[in-house]
Design an enzyme around this catalytic site. Structure first.
Site, PDB file in Angstrom:
ATOM      1  N   ALA A  50      52.380  56.909  35.369  1.00  0.00           N
ATOM      2  CA  ALA A  50      53.246  56.943  34.047  1.00  0.00           C
ATOM      3  C   ALA A  50      52.463  57.738  32.850  1.00  0.00           C
ATOM      4  CB  ALA A  50      53.786  55.341  33.604  1.00  0.00           C
ATOM      5  N   ARG A  68      44.922  49.587  41.704  1.00  0.00           N
ATOM      6  CA  ARG A  68      44.833  48.113  41.797  1.00  0.00           C
ATOM      7  C   ARG A  68      44.642  48.008  43.222  1.00  0.00           C
ATOM      8  NH1 ARG A  68      48.223  45.267  37.533  1.00  0.00           N
ATOM      9  NH2 ARG A  68      46.819  45.636  35.587  1.00  0.00           N
ATOM     10  N   ASP A 102      53.311  60.457  47.217  1.00  0.00           N
ATOM     11  CA  ASP A 102      53.008  59.078  46.406  1.00  0.00           C
ATOM     12  C   ASP A 102      51.630  58.539  46.917  1.00  0.00           C
ATOM     13  OD1 ASP A 102      53.321  57.278  44.688  1.00  0.00           O
ATOM     14  OD2 ASP A 102      55.116  56.573  44.895  1.00  0.00           O
ATOM     15  N   LYS A 112      53.937  52.499  50.217  1.00  0.00           N
ATOM     16  CA  LYS A 112      52.560  53.093  50.098  1.00  0.00           C
ATOM     17  C   LYS A 112      51.590  52.286  49.275  1.00  0.00           C
ATOM     18  CE  LYS A 112      53.279  53.485  45.022  1.00  0.00           C
ATOM     19  NZ  LYS A 112      54.740  53.411  44.810  1.00  0.00           N
TER      20      LYS A 112
END
Lengths: 354, 354
Positions: free
Chosen positions: A148, A266, A257, A199
């Site tokens: 983002a 994370r 992705d 993913k």
């Protein structure tokens, strides 16, 4: 110029303000009760607290109680809600929907449907639509490699919009695409959504290969690349078993992705500490204590449960997914990571099947 | 047990000693005149100077003048020679070949054929075979993500052996495969070889996205992932135009090898310094001054020339390969990297075509 309402003022929903404002649209950003501070900051002209970077001034922030104003006469809606709250929040939006509207969604993951089955999020949204809107509302699901904050910074980004209604995907594409936010459109909703959800699961596995370096004292880049290849192959098997194609798996939502998710974040970190030697129980407890949620952890369980459902329906064999089964054993049964990965790699195949 | 002769004692050829010895084969490692120090060190019981790590004691090192002994009664040959010397060295091996022999090759890249055309290395090897052996020798080409030193360390590794003769690929597979060196076999020689050659070219592009971070002050992971996806798509277009399939492109030789090559190494570094702001001329001059050869640099030129050949033969359109064309413009015409990448990403497509 369109009026576009973004539902949820988290990092990803808010980032889409940037291409929308670039293209001259009126943009309303509505925050849930969890976004109160974000909306307050934006109303006070401060940086977005998740981005720590300013959003374009033209965006109109709306707080939780201002949903009617945020939805007034709007042309398009984009759902930017966490997966566990998506259905609940969408129920609040439904009364404002009109026939012909396009609903985009950046939310990714799995949920339980009302019948207890594990489903992808498109099913949750469709389930909430009243009968009279079921045929006249088009959903568009957004996948592809897209951190983002990089959309806010305007790093060149390429994403994929998937919809059963290709015209709707192309309309949303035309609304958002800019020279630095490129959008491809396709009809492979299932492929895009299974990649978006899985993913994160497979990135935990990629992180393990990074952790093996510390554990063994030498690099495991070969191992990581093999895991990467087999993860893509397994996403393809899942997509096809669910009725999707390979278009998105081998494109931005899958290959792309997974690449960005395996680079950092994370999910990778969770895998890394397990690869270094913590048991999964220890690693998960540690991240919980630090207040860190890792999407890949539930995704491994949901993905595994969905694969079992698909096996029961004779749509795949669980043994075609040794990497997913191995990740489940490591994360939920404390199987030893190094030994499990070494053995599962002997069962994996990157063999491409049309 | 087989007798296997490895031709060329560089990092990759020498690494294959490890799985071969694990499986109990007699392994002869022959060094060219450039490998004199390596063979001397190995004969004296020292570490391999490229790996800085010991090879199994059972390997038999042979110096340049000992080629007849290295080839005596051998069952299989593996070529581990740099691409520019492959044809010349293979000519020296040919007199020792017998009908039915399998020739493996880890050499990757392009060369000019005697007619001046750019070709992949399988064509160079076939060109050198005498007529009486053309139908009785099987070549097996080795691709996939495989850093040589990790094979020596025994990090779990998965690779792909491709041959027009699947039985030959399976025979070499059975000879080398161990629990930590997994081998898949397929018949997609062209796909495997185009990926082996072009992954170095595209890894230069991935490096540029890393360099953009320093240049602009913020991450470009989205850009890198988009470039990764489009690189895979372009390798697919090249493979099919040459008569290959997508099996290897979407498997270990394509997706997998590009992942490991983009993680680290000289190709990535060349791209990174260009991404940071050096012109390609400056970057290439700098690396030449430091004595560093970067395989991706000639691969971009060879790949571009091959694509132009294929366009002349009406097997593809150069405009289907905007990333390759952009890399050529940046590396060989000093086009500005950031602007060129931003523009080419608007032309790229990850769209999967069967």
């Amino acid at each position: 110029m369109s009026k576009v309402t973004i539902i949820g003022a988290g990092a990803m929903g808010s980032a889409l303000v940037v291409p929308l404002i670039t293209n001259g649209h009126e943009v309303r950003l509505w925050g849930t009760e969890l976004d109160n501070k974000i909306i307050r900051d934006l109303k006070n002209g401060k940086d977005h607290p998740k981005h720590k970077y300013p959003l374009p001034k033209a965006v109109k922030p709306f707080s939780e109680e201002e949903l009617p104003a945020a939805m007034e006469d709007t042309d398009m809606v984009i759902m930017g809600i966490t997966s566990d709250a998506l259905g609940m929040i969408f129920e609040r939006v439904v009364p404002y929907l009109k026939p012909g509207m396009i609903i985009g969604s950046v939310t990714k993951g799995f949920e339980y449907a009302t019948d207890g089955r594990v489903v992808l999020l498109p099913d949750i949204l469709k389930e909430k639509l009243p009968a009279e809107l079921k045929d006249s509302i088009s959903f568009v699901f957004i996948g592809g490699p897209c951190k983002a904050i990089e959309v806010v910074w305007e790093s060149p980004t390429s994403v994929c919009y998937s919809s059963a209604n290709l015209e709707a995907a192309k309309k949303l594409q035309a609304t958002l695409m800019t020279p630095v936010y490129r959008v491809e459109a396709n009809t492979d909703v299932i492929g895009t959504e299974i990649c978006a959800a899985m993913k994160n699961a497979y990135a935990v596995g990629l992180g393990m290969a990074e952790g093996f370096k510390k554990r063994k004292g030498f690099l495991h880049n070969n191992t990581k690349s093999a895991l990467f290849t087999f993860a893509v192959a397994e996403m393809g098997i899942l997509s096809r078993a669910l009725g999707g194609s390979l278009v998105s798996v081998y494109g931005l939502p899958g290959v792309g992705d997974l690449e960005v998710t395996g680079e950092a974040g994370r999910n990778r970190t969770l895998g890394e500490v397990i690869g270094e030697g913590l048991t999964a129980s220890q690693a998960v407890a540690k991240m919980k204590a630090e207040g860190i949620t890792v999407e890949g952890y539930p995704a491994i369980r949901f993905g595994y449960l969905m694969a079992k459902q698909l096996e029961q329906e004779q749509k795949l064999f669980l043994k075609e997914l040794p990497l997913l089964a191995g990740l489940y054993a490591i994360l939920y049964e404390d199987a030893p990571a190094y030994e499990t990965v070494t053995i599962l790699l002997q069962q994996c195949t990157g063999a491409y099947k049309q």
